[in-house]
Design an enzyme around this catalytic site. Sequence first.
Site, PDB file in Angstrom:
ATOM      1  N   SER A 120      -9.326   2.137   2.969  1.00 24.04           N
ATOM      2  CA  SER A 120      -8.401   2.887   1.877  1.00 24.04           C
ATOM      3  C   SER A 120      -7.247   2.063   1.582  1.00 24.04           C
ATOM      4  O   SER A 120      -6.466   2.668   0.619  1.00 24.04           O
ATOM      5  CB  SER A 120      -7.559   4.042   2.674  1.00 24.04           C
ATOM      6  OG  SER A 120      -6.790   3.598   3.939  1.00 24.04           O
ATOM      7  N   SER A 175      -9.979  -0.274   6.879  1.00 25.32           N
ATOM      8  CA  SER A 175      -9.292   0.054   5.801  1.00 25.32           C
ATOM      9  C   SER A 175      -8.698  -1.145   4.913  1.00 25.32           C
ATOM     10  O   SER A 175      -8.315  -1.065   3.960  1.00 25.32           O
ATOM     11  CB  SER A 175      -8.022   1.116   5.796  1.00 25.32           C
ATOM     12  OG  SER A 175      -8.688   2.385   5.952  1.00 25.32           O
ATOM     13  N   LYS A 182       0.989  -1.087   0.084  1.00 25.83           N
ATOM     14  CA  LYS A 182       0.101  -0.200  -0.208  1.00 25.83           C
ATOM     15  C   LYS A 182       0.949   1.138  -0.095  1.00 25.83           C
ATOM     16  O   LYS A 182       2.020   1.242   0.692  1.00 25.83           O
ATOM     17  CB  LYS A 182      -1.031  -0.006   1.224  1.00 25.83           C
ATOM     18  CG  LYS A 182      -1.943   0.972   1.284  1.00 25.83           C
ATOM     19  CD  LYS A 182      -2.814   0.950   2.574  1.00 25.83           C
ATOM     20  CE  LYS A 182      -3.816   2.037   2.606  1.00 25.83           C
ATOM     21  NZ  LYS A 182      -4.696   1.904   4.020  1.00 25.83           N
TER      22      LYS A 182
END
Length: 479
Positions: A156, A180, A81
């Site tokens: 996210s 997330s 990420k």
Amino acid sequence: MSDDLWRVPAVELVRRIWRGELSPVTLVECCLDRIEARNERTNAFVTVLADEALDRAHEADRAVERGEELGPLHGVPVGIKDLTSVAGVRTTYGSTALAEHVPERDDPAVARLREAGAIVLGKTNTSEFGHLATTDNDLFGSTGNPVDPTKTAGGSSGGSAAAVADGLVPLAQGTDAGGSVRIPASACGIVGIKPSFGRVSRLTRPDAFTDASPFVATGPLARTVGDAALLLDAMAGVDPLDPFSLPTADESFVDATDAAVDGFRVAYSPALGAFAVAEAVRETVEDAADAFADAGMAVERADPDLDGVWEEAREASLVTFQSKMATTVAGSAAAFGVDLGERLDELSGVLPAMVERGREHSAVDLGRANAVRTAVFDAIQALLSEYHLLVAPTLAVPPFERESFGPERIDGERVDRYTGWYLTQPFNMTGHPAASVPAGTVDGLPVGLQIVGRRHRDADVVAAAAAFERQRPWTEHVA
């Protein structure tokens, strides 16, 4: 062979590499080919390290040929990420102001993945500093759902989830401050685990204590529970620079996938006693929850005592998260060499407003928020003193439009479009381990089931998720 290689679970890829039946170069090339062919659909990867990954793959090949001792992820590509530092690789946090930021050292999870033999394939999309539960930013744009790219992938960690779900990479890492990891896992129809706070070490500077409010975790995203356990085993561990890192678990999470679950008591809660949940989602998750009984667990209908508490708790969570965003901006010059406080107009979405609100909160405000947070903790602890596990929907609705922040109404009931559609936040307030596994579909779109365990009993969550998967195997891949 490479045309279908993306369909093979990571645990099997490792076995083939160890036996010399699969070249890491072939595996990396398969992923790169698939990224080239399909990444435009979802915008999952924002940086692809093709040359570096191939160099590492050739090194991995030579290690196999020499008969060297191989790590548990030897030669397996992973996505990281874009909130997580990879040394020498652009790490933007989804921010135009940090478009050229290149960290000098790996995050602890990345370092451990490298030690395990994994090959970093690239960085995946996120909302800017993870401030939204969807995945969009002004630097790279939005990430779509592999099942239907017009729908959201969640966030996210939406880039990581979409990359795994679409077979661009076997495994990916995410972070979870309010859901997330679990939110995009549910939206994309894969497995996501938020381990206990501190299970996977993190490195945050200049503030080493920032991850405590709310509790932030690094976790795995994968197509199967076994793959997620494999990745979690590799990432978990103590780091002396993380004041919250937990001792290494006594058992491996891969071993936990075969652990007995007979005798587990499971509380099934259709809405955690506090959330609006679409009827179609309730029905799908309730039907899926029967699988726990089929696996030998005792399932009862029970809610945590959040009625009358959660509305105030939701506001308290906003206070803590807004304060966290303001603190991130305040420390940005030391952390990134860029003073984001002087560039607020470059931040995306509602992040500038979050920062401004966070600056207004006092220490007393945070103290009051933590008192409310304590009530949530006590409610979850009380329920889990009677049950080994709590299961509930992960999201209140199926994936919605890609450019939306969320629904304003759920079955006619008005909700907060930013926070009212995911049932994950309570467990970032409390630190309990939690996972999302595919429960089924509504109108062809994935629906996730959330499994929450007792504090530090991550292995119970993995064992229950694996037992559920055996009872209700899901379609693991998007064609």
